[in-house]
Write an enzyme that holds these catalytic residues in place. Sequence first.
Site, short mmCIF file in Angstrom:
data_model
loop_
_atom_site.label_atom_id
_atom_site.label_comp_id
_atom_site.label_asym_id
_atom_site.label_seq_id
_atom_site.Cartn_x
_atom_site.Cartn_y
_atom_site.Cartn_z
N PRO A 160 0.82 -1.22 0.00
CA PRO A 160 0.00 0.00 0.00
C PRO A 160 0.85 1.27 0.00
CG PRO A 160 -0.82 -1.59 1.60
CD PRO A 160 0.53 -2.08 1.16
N TYR A 161 1.91 1.26 0.80
CA TYR A 161 2.79 2.42 0.87
C TYR A 161 3.53 2.63 -0.44
CZ TYR A 161 6.73 5.32 2.43
OH TYR A 161 7.68 6.30 2.57
N ALA A 162 4.10 1.54 -0.98
CA ALA A 162 4.85 1.65 -2.23
C ALA A 162 3.96 2.12 -3.38
CB ALA A 162 5.51 0.31 -2.58
N SER A 164 1.43 4.12 -3.13
CA SER A 164 1.21 5.56 -3.00
C SER A 164 2.42 6.35 -3.47
CB SER A 164 0.86 5.91 -1.55
OG SER A 164 1.99 5.82 -0.69
N LYS A 165 3.61 5.80 -3.28
CA LYS A 165 4.82 6.51 -3.69
C LYS A 165 5.12 6.31 -5.18
CE LYS A 165 5.96 8.52 0.14
NZ LYS A 165 6.01 9.99 0.21
#
Length: 252
Positions: A160-162, A164-165
């Site tokens: 999820p974090y990757a 978004s980035k």
Amino acid sequence: MNTERDTEQQSTPRVALVTGGTGGIGRAVVERFAADGYAVAVHYAGNQARADELVERITAAGGQAIAVGGDVADEAAMAAAFDAAEAAFGGIDVVVNTAGIMILGPVARFDLDDLDRMHRTNIRGSFVVAQQAARRVRPGGAIIGFSTSQTRLQHPTYAPYAASKAAVEALTLVLARELRGKGVTVNAVAPGPTATPLFLDGKDQQTVDTLARLAPLERLGTPDDVAETVAFLAGPARWVNGQTVYVNGGIA
């Protein structure tokens, strides 16, 4: 022979606005800019006292700084923050968007409310800041976003974090091309494991030690390592444009 305008430009400091300016990397970027003679707008989301303390320390040392607040995903708040920087210093040359949040978990069990909250800051916030920067940064300036080396490393629980980035990386090259002819560079910095409160939160020492050994240099990055790259992209790196620079000691 220098003209009066040349002299004025030489005596006027460059101006930077740094979102997330009280965080681990953001604070290091602010301190590096101040040391390099920039006037700095230190953005904070919720902790004005930390921003005010940093501003006071910079001004006590003879530098120029103000604190500006607001949610990076709120376009009205960000417009007001940019307005304040321009009112205080006459314009903006560099915008660095370090503001972001990281929530980890496996895809199968990830809470969608957490996904929405993280993507609001990391994707919408990056877009709002980039939009304001695209409208306001002066010729010769730079816009610098923040991604993560996890877009390449792709470790479990980081999806999820990757994701978004990865959106930041997509925005970077497109915006660089859209600003053709304006003399403004657009790049992203993608740190690897870096010893910040955001990174260390929730990790036991064994996990931290394992991550530190991933790099051939066998250590975690530091906020100053990242700030050095930001300073390069903000100033002398005029031929680096539309790129994502991976600052991770050789992990990926």
